[in-house]
Design an enzyme around this catalytic site. Structure first.
Site, PDB file in Angstrom:
ATOM      1  N   GLU A  14      91.398  34.545 -35.167  1.00 43.26           N
ATOM      2  CA  GLU A  14      91.537  33.599 -36.274  1.00 43.26           C
ATOM      3  C   GLU A  14      92.819  33.829 -37.067  1.00 43.26           C
ATOM      4  O   GLU A  14      92.816  33.879 -38.301  1.00 43.26           O
ATOM      5  CB  GLU A  14      90.311  33.676 -37.197  1.00 43.26           C
TER       6      GLU A  14
ATOM      7  N   GLU B 106      76.493  32.757 -45.179  1.00 42.23           N
ATOM      8  CA  GLU B 106      77.588  31.805 -44.927  1.00 42.23           C
ATOM      9  C   GLU B 106      77.109  30.510 -44.273  1.00 42.23           C
ATOM     10  O   GLU B 106      77.413  29.421 -44.741  1.00 42.23           O
ATOM     11  CB  GLU B 106      78.645  32.484 -44.054  1.00 42.23           C
TER      12      GLU B 106
ATOM     13  N   ASP C 208      79.005  32.947 -34.064  1.00 43.99           N
ATOM     14  CA  ASP C 208      79.411  33.358 -35.405  1.00 43.99           C
ATOM     15  C   ASP C 208      78.269  33.234 -36.399  1.00 43.99           C
ATOM     16  O   ASP C 208      78.219  32.263 -37.145  1.00 43.99           O
ATOM     17  CB  ASP C 208      80.593  32.463 -35.847  1.00 43.99           C
TER      18      ASP C 208
END
Ligand code: GCV
Length: 859
Positions: free
Chosen positions: A312, A419, A391
């Site tokens: 990322e 998240e 993820d």
């Protein structure tokens, strides 16, 4: 104008009592960060006879002193007794804290266990010269501290201590939390306010919260805390910052929590000014060795470093054609002389994948990159593997990499911060999810190899291993929501003992935090246990992963956000079917990364567990599940079920009124009301999206039909204009109305004439609450204002699905609002700053209380 953190300004004109109620519908709750938050409350009336009122440390270590202070505080709080800290033995019974050796020396005739594993403890209640003696003995002083907390947990949960004789030791050596705090004080994926560690580019002056946090962590056996984000970590190696980090280490040390830091693999270049950061370059190696020495001079007990590289946008060894093992080992050799470890993250993948390449698959990346390196990592390197191959999704299978590394230390990384799971605005207890991953039997080498045994290091005889929980606590009540603290608690407990059940942990937490009355424990635990699957039921299905805005906030619904981009979180839906074909036969081959028995199970749709079906298979919408239902019908059903389950959470909580702390009751009530409304946003987005895409109607006639719903775009509008919303599925019918904010326009109105049956109803107003500005709304009937409220919540972005919010008016007595045909309903919106008082629809719905009343009236 910045919004207030607490949404406390809803004005119930006819409900003055509610004026004082604080509603924490969104944003982070503004709890003061108090010492006793979370589970270390030490309140209640617990058994006092088994515990002596005098506590003594047998040694001099700081940890034993902490343990004694904690026992004093905890026993006093839970039993109402005054507890002395004694320097010498008393004649009236005592509790002692020490190491096994110290206990042997102090009580020579006592039978003391010969050996307890590292950081373990022995708790024993006995008599010594006729007086009660409670022994808290650690294999070392860390064990003694953990033992003290364990004893207090037993007292607070009303365990029988009369015959106390217990030995415990942690299942795995690495039990760390990772914080993703940035040097400016923000926290990536944190939902509990600003950093407790950093502010304005440096370590905060006041580290009281850090010490308190370390105490919380120690109480559940956590022994390490990595304090900075894995992204952009270079500034943390600047000399000034190392001094500050040393202060953080000092603040945590009395609780045995060791500092760890994330490092940027390009630091030799970024901080050291070298021309390269090639891990095999001798100057780079020397730079790391010197830098690590410099750190240890100031932080002699640094636990180690964490690395995110080639991921990322973070730099990594791939820039020089080097492998993760090359990079990890350079750090490892610098750390080895000091006893430090490297946690090298396996979260390495290409985020520029080609959506049109049917073989491209992000899920494959960790195994493809790391498995060939098995045996190449130094002994003090631990590969840190996210629990799933993508993820932290609400639903994804366990990562096959756990079974692929036999000569490498492994740790499982999970997220305590929610998240992808509602960001602490939704109640989601994560222990059942984590347990499912920990208990999953990967059948490596065709034998029983549950993930928990692998990360304990037992399966493949590795010396190190553990669990890492990405926590992201902040200054507003740690995780920003009281019930979310059950997840921090559960993480520590599972890292200590992954064999504990999620139910047992929930019960422990509830008793210590909310109350010990059986009905309270039963209700809270039921809510916690059902919450994960409830969330799954309204946010995605059959392993598609959470259908959220994956390129931004990761919060509200945004189904196409995962598709047609390089991030590879695809679910590949079209009019005919949905799902990623990850089979070996026709797909990306990901299923083949599992050991044969598991690979075989995932290779066939018939044997793939229902909840992960579309993670592994691309199937037609009309494919029949084992239940006989088609996938599309399942989509409709499960989202209606999920939204109903979310509402049910609120109903269950309502039964606790008057039985628990009133402030907590009201806080969570408001959160659950918000959650139930947001579950409807999710439900409607997903259902209307796939109804449109497939053209296949809902056999139960719900999708696309909303009895009692009056769309804003169909209202008589003054000042409001109709706009299309993006993504379209986030608003009912794809449209909302937005108040024209030309200077003369102070308010806008939408009016509808009621044509339904007469009766008492709830009126729910669905509006969008943008981040900046505090718009105000008023609901009126036949020209009389009945309720008004402020749109003052703080949502993560301005996207419709993130901000779509429901306000429900239930009438003065909660029994609904009287309506008859011809009544004129009116919503007035007053925009503020960049919040144009956006409105989606109003919904006239059944009022449960008045329905129940009329049902009991009889003929
Ligand atoms: C710290 C996800 C998160 C990122 C996070 C990354 C990681 O992609 O959205 O914010 O970066 O995981 O685990 O490194």
């Amino acid at each position: 104008m910045a919004k207030k953190r607490i949404a406390a300004r809803r004005i119930f004109d006819f409900l003055p009592a509610f004026l004082l109620v604080s509603l924490f519908v969104a944003g982070s709750a503004a709890h003061a960060q108090t010492e006793d938050q979370a589970w270390l409350r030490y309140t209640g009336a617990h058994e006092r006879t088994s515990i002596p009122a005098s506590v003594r440390a047998l040694g001099n270590s700081v940890l034993e002193q902490s343990a004694v202070r904690e026992l004093q505080r905890g026993i006093a709080g839970t039993t109402g007794t005054t507890v002395m800290a004694a320097a010498n033995a008393t004649n009236a019974g005592e509790a002692v804290v020490g190491t096994l050796d110290e206990v042997r020396a102090a009580f020579p005739s006592l039978q003391v266990p010969a050996h307890i594993a590292a950081h373990g403890f022995w708790l024993k209640r006995t008599l010594w010269h006729g007086h009660p003696l409670v022994i808290v003995a650690g294999s070392n002083e860390h064990g003694a501290l953990f033992g003290a907390f364990d004893l207090l947990r037993r007292i607070a949960t009303d365990a029988d201590l009369t015959h106390l004789d217990a030995i415990e030791a942690p299942a795995m050596p690495i039990r760390w939390v990772d914080e993703w705090d940035n040097v400016d004080g923000t926290i990536t994926r944190g939902y509990g306010g600003r950093s407790i560690f950093f502010e304005g580019g440096k370590v905060r002056d006041n580290l009281t919260d850090v010490t308190t946090y370390a105490r919380l962590l120690a109480s559940v056996g956590v022994n390490g805390c990595n304090v900075n984000n894995v992204n952009d970590a270079a500034p943390f190696l600047e000399p000034g910052m190392i001094k500050g980090l040393a202060r953080i280490a000092d603040a945590m040390r009395p609780w045995g929590v060791r500092l760890a830091i994330s490092v940027d693999i390009a630091s030799p270049q970024k901080v050291g000014g070298l021309k390269t950061f090639d891990p095999l370059d001798p100057d780079v190696k020397a730079w790391w060795a010197a830098k690590i020495d410099e750190i240890y001079q100031q932080i002699p007990d640094l636990a180690g470093v964490t690395v995110k590289a080639d991921s990322e946008g973070q730099p990594g060894p791939a820039s020089y054609g080097r492998s993760p093992a090359d990079a990890a080992n350079v750090l490892a050799s610098a750390l080895a002389p000091h006893g430090g470890v490297v946690l090298y993250r396996a979260f390495v993948y290409n985020n520029h994948l080609d959506y049109n390449d049917m073989k491209a698959d992000r899920a494959r990346a960790a195994y493809d990159i790391f498995q060939p390196l098995d045996g190449h990592f130094a002994p003090n390197v631990i590969v840190q593997i996210k629990y799933g191959p993508i993820d932290f999704q609400a639903e994804e299978p366990v990562s096959p990499l756990f079974a692929g590394l036999h000569q490498t230390n492994e740790a499982m990384e999970l997220q305590i911060t929610q998240e992808y799971l509602g960001q602490q605005r939704h109640l989601v207890y994560l222990a059942p999810l984590w347990k499912e991953k920990l208990d999953f039997d990967l059948r490596a080498e065709d034998r029983s190899t549950p993930v928990k045994k692998i990360i304990e290091g037992k399966t493949f005889s590795q010396p190190l291993g553990g669990m890492i929980g990405v926590s992201c606590v902040g200054r507003d009540g740690w995780l920003g929501a009281p019930m979310a603290m059950a997840n921090l608690y559960a993480f520590g407990r599972l890292a200590w003992n992954p064999n504990l059940s999620a139910e047992q942990i929930a019960a422990e937490w509830t008793k210590q935090t909310i109350g010990t009355k059986p009905e309270v424990v039963a209700t809270v635990d039921k809510m916690l246990m059902q919450s994960w699957q409830t969330y799954v039921h309204y946010t995605g299905f059959l392993g598609t992963q959470t259908l959220t805005d994956i390129t931004g906030s990761h919060y509200g619904p945004n189904i196409e956000a995962s598709e047609r981009n390089g991030w590879g979180q695809w679910h590949r839906d079209d009019a005919k079917g949905i799902g990623m074909d990850r089979t070996v036969a026709t797909g990306t081959g990901f299923a083949g990364q599992y050991p044969p028995e598991v690979a075989k199970m995932y290779e066939s749709a018939a044997t793939t567990p229902h909840r992960q079906l579309l993670f592994f298979h691309h199937l037609p919408w009309t494919y029949k599940l084992h239940s006989g239902k088609t996938i599309i019908q399942y989509v409709y059903d499960i989202h209606y079920q999920g939204a109903a389950e979310a509402a049910q959470l609120g109903d269950e909580w309502a039964t606790l009124k008057g039985k628990i702390d009133p402030q907590l009751y009201e806080d969570e009530r408001a959160r659950l009301e918000y959650q139930a409304g947001h579950a409807i946003v999710w439900r409607d987005a997903i259902v209307q999206y796939f109804l449109k895409e497939t053209g296949i109607p809902d056999a139960l006639g719900r999708a696309g039909h909303y009895p009692g719903r009056l769309e804003a775009e169909d209202a008589r509008l003054t000042g409001y204009k109709i706009v299309d919303i993006k993504p379209w599925e986030d608003a009912s019918g794809g449209k909302i109305v937005v108040c024209d904010q030309s200077p003369a326009q102070k308010t806008c109105t939408a009016e509808w004439t009621y044509t339904g049956k007469p009766g008492r109803f709830n009126i729910a107003v669905q509006y969008l609450d943008l981040r900046d500005g505090v718009a105000h709304f008023t609901l009126g009937i036949n020209g009389t204002e009945i309720v008004s409220w402020a749109a003052d919540a703080l949502f993560p972005s301005n996207l419709a699905g993130d901000t779509s919010t429901r306000f429900t008016a239930r009438g003065p007595d909660g029994r609904g609002i009287e309506l008859k045909p011809g009544d004129v309903l009116r919503v007035e919106g007053a925009p503020d700053a960049s919040d144009p008082a956006e409105l989606d629809y109003i919904q006239i719905e059944r009022n449960a209380a008045s329905a129940a009343k009329s049902a009991t009236k009889g003929p």
